[in-house]
Structures are given as C-alpha cells and as structure tokens.
Design a protein around this motif. Structure first.
Motif, PDB file in Angstrom:
ATOM      1  N   GLY A  59       0.824  -1.199   0.000  1.00  0.00           N
ATOM      2  CA  GLY A  59       0.000   0.000   0.000  1.00  0.00           C
ATOM      3  C   GLY A  59       0.858   1.248   0.000  1.00  0.00           C
ATOM      4  N   ALA A  60       0.260   2.368  -0.438  1.00  0.00           N
ATOM      5  CA  ALA A  60       0.971   3.646  -0.342  1.00  0.00           C
ATOM      6  C   ALA A  60       0.991   4.061   1.135  1.00  0.00           C
ATOM      7  N   MET A  61       1.960   4.878   1.491  1.00  0.00           N
ATOM      8  CA  MET A  61       2.016   5.404   2.860  1.00  0.00           C
ATOM      9  C   MET A  61       0.731   6.150   3.152  1.00  0.00           C
ATOM     10  N   ARG A  62       0.191   5.935   4.341  1.00  0.00           N
ATOM     11  CA  ARG A  62      -1.057   6.622   4.686  1.00  0.00           C
ATOM     12  C   ARG A  62      -0.781   7.948   5.385  1.00  0.00           C
ATOM     13  N   GLN A  63      -1.692   8.875   5.171  1.00  0.00           N
ATOM     14  CA  GLN A  63      -1.577  10.144   5.892  1.00  0.00           C
ATOM     15  C   GLN A  63      -1.789   9.863   7.390  1.00  0.00           C
ATOM     16  N   PRO A  64      -1.092  10.614   8.267  1.00  0.00           N
ATOM     17  CA  PRO A  64      -1.262  10.343   9.697  1.00  0.00           C
ATOM     18  C   PRO A  64      -2.728  10.400  10.133  1.00  0.00           C
ATOM     19  N   LEU A  65      -3.076   9.527  11.056  1.00  0.00           N
ATOM     20  CA  LEU A  65      -4.457   9.494  11.563  1.00  0.00           C
ATOM     21  C   LEU A  65      -4.592  10.249  12.880  1.00  0.00           C
ATOM     22  N   CYS A  66      -3.486  10.388  13.588  1.00  0.00           N
ATOM     23  CA  CYS A  66      -3.554  11.185  14.815  1.00  0.00           C
ATOM     24  C   CYS A  66      -2.229  11.921  15.023  1.00  0.00           C
ATOM     25  N   GLN A  67      -2.293  12.912  15.907  1.00  0.00           N
ATOM     26  CA  GLN A  67      -1.146  13.805  16.149  1.00  0.00           C
ATOM     27  C   GLN A  67       0.129  13.053  16.528  1.00  0.00           C
ATOM     28  N   ASP A  68      -0.032  11.912  17.192  1.00  0.00           N
ATOM     29  CA  ASP A  68       1.145  11.181  17.666  1.00  0.00           C
ATOM     30  C   ASP A  68       1.761  10.295  16.591  1.00  0.00           C
ATOM     31  N   ASP A  69       1.101  10.172  15.424  1.00  0.00           N
ATOM     32  CA  ASP A  69       1.653   9.313  14.367  1.00  0.00           C
ATOM     33  C   ASP A  69       3.014   9.840  13.916  1.00  0.00           C
ATOM     34  N   TRP A  70       3.843   8.941  13.462  1.00  0.00           N
ATOM     35  CA  TRP A  70       5.231   9.274  13.132  1.00  0.00           C
ATOM     36  C   TRP A  70       5.350  10.431  12.143  1.00  0.00           C
ATOM     37  N   LEU A  71       4.617  10.321  11.019  1.00  0.00           N
ATOM     38  CA  LEU A  71       4.790  11.340   9.979  1.00  0.00           C
ATOM     39  C   LEU A  71       4.087  12.660  10.307  1.00  0.00           C
ATOM     40  N   ALA A  72       3.303  12.668  11.387  1.00  0.00           N
ATOM     41  CA  ALA A  72       2.749  13.944  11.853  1.00  0.00           C
ATOM     42  C   ALA A  72       3.794  14.665  12.697  1.00  0.00           C
ATOM     43  N   GLN A  73       4.782  13.901  13.171  1.00  0.00           N
ATOM     44  CA  GLN A  73       5.790  14.486  14.060  1.00  0.00           C
ATOM     45  C   GLN A  73       7.138  14.723  13.391  1.00  0.00           C
ATOM     46  N   TYR A  74       7.492  13.870  12.429  1.00  0.00           N
ATOM     47  CA  TYR A  74       8.841  13.938  11.877  1.00  0.00           C
ATOM     48  C   TYR A  74       8.843  14.169  10.371  1.00  0.00           C
ATOM     49  N   ASN A  75       9.707  15.047   9.944  1.00  0.00           N
ATOM     50  CA  ASN A  75       9.886  15.294   8.525  1.00  0.00           C
ATOM     51  C   ASN A  75      10.954  14.328   8.012  1.00  0.00           C
ATOM     52  N   GLU A  76      10.531  13.105   7.730  1.00  0.00           N
ATOM     53  CA  GLU A  76      11.481  12.072   7.283  1.00  0.00           C
ATOM     54  C   GLU A  76      11.910  12.356   5.844  1.00  0.00           C
ATOM     55  N   GLU A  77      13.185  12.226   5.597  1.00  0.00           N
ATOM     56  CA  GLU A  77      13.699  12.497   4.266  1.00  0.00           C
ATOM     57  C   GLU A  77      13.494  11.309   3.326  1.00  0.00           C
ATOM     58  N   GLY A  78      13.606  10.125   3.877  1.00  0.00           N
ATOM     59  CA  GLY A  78      13.485   8.918   3.054  1.00  0.00           C
ATOM     60  C   GLY A  78      14.846   8.515   2.506  1.00  0.00           C
ATOM     61  N   GLN A  79      15.107   7.210   2.505  1.00  0.00           N
ATOM     62  CA  GLN A  79      16.383   6.692   2.021  1.00  0.00           C
ATOM     63  C   GLN A  79      16.078   5.777   0.835  1.00  0.00           C
ATOM     64  N   ASP A  80      16.543   6.156  -0.352  1.00  0.00           N
ATOM     65  CA  ASP A  80      16.293   5.281  -1.503  1.00  0.00           C
ATOM     66  C   ASP A  80      17.394   4.222  -1.589  1.00  0.00           C
ATOM     67  N   TYR A  81      17.261   3.319  -2.555  1.00  0.00           N
ATOM     68  CA  TYR A  81      18.222   2.216  -2.678  1.00  0.00           C
ATOM     69  C   TYR A  81      19.646   2.749  -2.894  1.00  0.00           C
ATOM     70  N   ALA A  82      19.771   3.721  -3.803  1.00  0.00           N
ATOM     71  CA  ALA A  82      21.101   4.264  -4.105  1.00  0.00           C
ATOM     72  C   ALA A  82      21.731   4.905  -2.856  1.00  0.00           C
ATOM     73  N   GLY A  83      20.919   5.610  -2.100  1.00  0.00           N
ATOM     74  CA  GLY A  83      21.410   6.264  -0.883  1.00  0.00           C
ATOM     75  C   GLY A  83      21.886   5.252   0.141  1.00  0.00           C
ATOM     76  N   PHE A  84      21.164   4.141   0.243  1.00  0.00           N
ATOM     77  CA  PHE A  84      21.551   3.085   1.174  1.00  0.00           C
ATOM     78  C   PHE A  84      22.905   2.497   0.785  1.00  0.00           C
ATOM     79  N   ILE A  85      23.051   2.148  -0.502  1.00  0.00           N
ATOM     80  CA  ILE A  85      24.293   1.524  -0.965  1.00  0.00           C
ATOM     81  C   ILE A  85      25.476   2.461  -0.711  1.00  0.00           C
ATOM     82  N   GLN A  86      25.232   3.732  -0.867  1.00  0.00           N
ATOM     83  CA  GLN A  86      26.282   4.719  -0.663  1.00  0.00           C
ATOM     84  C   GLN A  86      26.658   4.880   0.815  1.00  0.00           C
ATOM     85  N   ASP A  87      25.640   4.871   1.682  1.00  0.00           N
ATOM     86  CA  ASP A  87      25.881   5.231   3.086  1.00  0.00           C
ATOM     87  C   ASP A  87      26.050   4.058   4.046  1.00  0.00           C
TER      88      ASP A  87
END
Ligand code: ZN
Ligand code: ZN
Length: 394
Positions: A59-87
């Motif tokens: 499924g696609a990432m869901r929009q936060p359902l409550c204030q305490d949900d992770w993506l309501a609190q944190y501006n996650e940048e996201g790590q793609d495959y290339a970024g992982f291999i590099q870092d």
C-alpha cells in the motif's frame, strides 16, 4: 479481544491530520524510482518481478491518523536504494569499527562475503516463554531473525539477569568473557556482577530497568565474532527519569542494543494518557482468547520490533515509500498496524546487503508463519510468491 484501545483514542483517529511541517509524501513515480539504483532517470526503471510494487501487496504510505503518528511528528527524508548503498557502513570497502580479530574482505559483494565470521548475537535477559505465560519463545525469535535476514544468528550464553534482594544484576560468567576475546588479565576466573539501576512503582507493582546501565554492562563483553549484540527482555525499560518507558536503544556505534517486548503482551492494556499505568488482565476472565492466539500475537509483535530494529543496525532508515516494516511508528497502536514485510525499496537493500534469494526466503517465512498460526502473514507471503512465479499480471 484485548482492550488496547480506548474509545477516546478511536474518536481522535477518525480524521486524518497533517504531515509534519516540510514533509512531502513521495509520488508513485518517486517511490518506484527509489527501488532501483537510479536517480532522476528519464526512462522508467526495469524492475525484476520480485521488486515490482504492483500486485496489490504494498500500500501507499497513509496520511497520519492522529497527532502522535510518526509522519505527523517527523519530517522524514526517506532513504532510496542508491542512498543506502552509498551510506551503509556494512557495504563500505573499509572495515567498520569491529573486533580486530574478525576477518574482512574489502571486495566482498555483501555482508557475508565482507565479514565471513560475522554473526548477530541475541541475548536472553530474564525469563521468556516457559509455556504458561504470554511471552514469546526466545528460540523462535532467533529463528525468525535468521530467516528474515538470512544471516547467522547465535544465542549469547553466560550472561544472566538475577534478582538479588532488592537489586537487579547482570551476571557475566567467565565463559562469556572468553568468547568476547577479552585478555586473560582482564578476564580472571571470577564471575562479574553489574548492579542495574531500576525503579519500582509499589502501587502498580510495576518494575522498570534502566537502559544505560544494561548497555554499559554488556558493551565490554561483545563476542569477538559479533556483528552486533542485542539483548531482549520482557522487563519494561526506561532511560531518562522523565520517560514513561522506552522500548529499546542501541549504543556503542550501534553494536550493542537492548529491546523490551513487555508492552506487546496482548493481556495488558494501558491508560491512554499515561502508558506507565499498566493494567494486567487476568487470563482466566472474559478476556481469554482462543488457545494460542495471545501467544501468536505477542510473537508477531516481538518479531516485528526485532527485525525493524536490526534493520536500523544494518543501516536502513525509516521508510516513506510504501507501507513497510521500516515505517517509523510514534506509538504502539501505529506500530501494531504496520506490516511485517519490507516494501520493494527496503527488500532490494536487504537483498543486496545480505545476498539472499528472495523466493527461498519468502518460502521459509511462509513456513514460519504457518507453524505459528500467523494466518494473515502466511496468506500475504503465499500471494506474493504466486505473483513472483506468475510474473506481472497487472
Ligand atoms: Zn525505527
Ligand atoms: Zn520500505
């Protein structure tokens, strides 16, 4: 059903809430591009079937359902495959800060080739399943990690948690010390006892152990061939005096960690405003679940936490691309909602890092879920295997 949700929290969850400031959810195209080793390419990536996000399994990432949900609190940048291999430090051609004794091949393609002696160590700190309680089986957790990452996993022996009067101690036997390659001078034949900080609420009869005193007791005794060591416990943990509780933590360049499954027991519920206030349900009352059901619930939750945390130790960041085991979670309910599986972006990272065959790994996972009556997961893996075998039908 266990009463883990309050009516109040349910009401709060009805409407979606905004993402944390600055967070932009990825588009379908961006998520697909994150799977392969390509950034901003004009041609769409050609994905092998086992990495295709189609088939209705992710499924696609869901929009936060409550204030305490992770993506309501944190501006996650996201790590793609290339970024992982590099870092990822485990993919580097330079040996990571790891025991001098351990062999290292800089030209290896994956962690097994680079660190041929490397093992994940799991340590049982206190009681686990002895049949009568709603605790997960430690041996099954060991098996699950071994299947999930296809890496060698060993139980660390010779370290115990003991109650001594009002004190809690970690007791380290000379056997554990010799395995860690400690010098003879330091090792001595005597057993070492570390007293742990703890706190006890006499009203609720609730005990919590201090994380940093556990980590500092374990750090010097890391086995010589360990990639990392993770202690697991059914005791509740805290770190700072102001914490209600902490599920776990890793330290020492992330090579020693401790995680607790105590909050995953389906026969306990929490006061929603204050998770410290734990209510233990008597298993003989109306809360009683079908035989074995509670055990598979706590095993499922514990397996999920453990492989998520090991994912971090292996270099995976939180996932923003799809619904995924590596999604961040801001609270237990969000944690319980999340899938047991890696999305194609994270599956690709782990496939490269650990060098496994995706189909045989799924087959072994299916067997594990079947044995533990984890029906939903078994059906999911079965569906995914059929999709991979039959090719992209959509
Ligand atoms: Zn995490
Ligand atoms: Zn993911």
């Amino acid at each position: 059903m266990p009463k883990t949700k309050s009516a109040k929290r349910r009401k709060e969850e009805i409407a979606s809430v905004p993402y944390a400031r600055g967070f932009k959810p990825p588009t379908v195209k961006q998520s697909e591009e994150a799977i392969m080793n390509k950034r901003k390419s004009s041609t769409p990536p050609v994905l092998p079937t086992h990495l295709q996000p189609s088939g209705g399994h992710f499924g696609a990432m869901r929009q936060p359902l409550c204030q305490d949900d992770w993506l309501a609190q944190y501006n996650e940048e996201g790590q793609d495959y290339a970024g992982f291999i590099q870092d990822c430090p485990w993919m580097s051609s330079r040996k990571w800060k790891i025991g001098r004794e351990q062999r290292f091949h800089s030209k290896g393609f994956n962690i097994k080739e680079k660190y041929p002696d490397g093992k994940i160590y799991l340590l049982q700190l206190g009681d686990f399943d002895k049949g009568e309680r709603l605790y997960p089986s430690f041996q099954e957790l060991v098996k699950y990690v071994e299947i999930f990452y296809d890496l060698p996993v060993s139980e660390m022996k010779g370290v115990e948690l003991q109650k001594d009067g009002d004190d809690y101690k970690i007791v380290i036997s000379p056997t554990a010390m010799s395995a860690s390659g400690e010098t003879k001078k330091r090792r001595s034949s005597r057993t070492i006892r570390h007293t742990l900080q703890h706190r006890y609420n006499s009203r609720t009869r609730h005990l919590q152990l201090d994380i940093s005193s556990i980590l500092s007791s374990l750090k010097p005794h890391l086995p010589a061939d360990a990639l990392f060591l993770i202690a697991l416990t059914m005791h509740d943990l805290f770190s700072d005096p102001s914490d209600l509780f902490v599920a776990g933590m890793a330290a020492g360049n992330h090579r020693v960690g401790i995680f607790s499954f105590s909050r995953y027991n389906p026969s306990i519920s929490f006061s929603p405003e204050n998770w410290y206030e734990i209510i233990y349900h008597d298993n003989d009352d109306e809360e009683k679940t079908e035989e074995g059901e509670g055990k598979s619930v706590i095993l499922e939750r514990s397996c999920k936490l453990l492989v998520h945390e090991i994912g971090h130790l292996l270099g995976l960041d939180h996932c923003i691309w799809y619904e995924c085991l590596m999604n961040g979670s801001g609270h237990l309910e969000e944690d319980f909602r999340q899938p047991m599986f890696l999305c194609p972006v994270d599956l690709h990272k782990v496939e490269t890092l650990c060098g496994f065959d995706v189909v045989s790994r799924y087959e072994r996972l299916r067997e594990f879920f079947k044995r533990h009556k984890m029906r939903k997961e078994e059906t999911w893996v079965q569906g995914r295997l059929e999709f991979i075998k039959n090719g992209n039908s959509k």
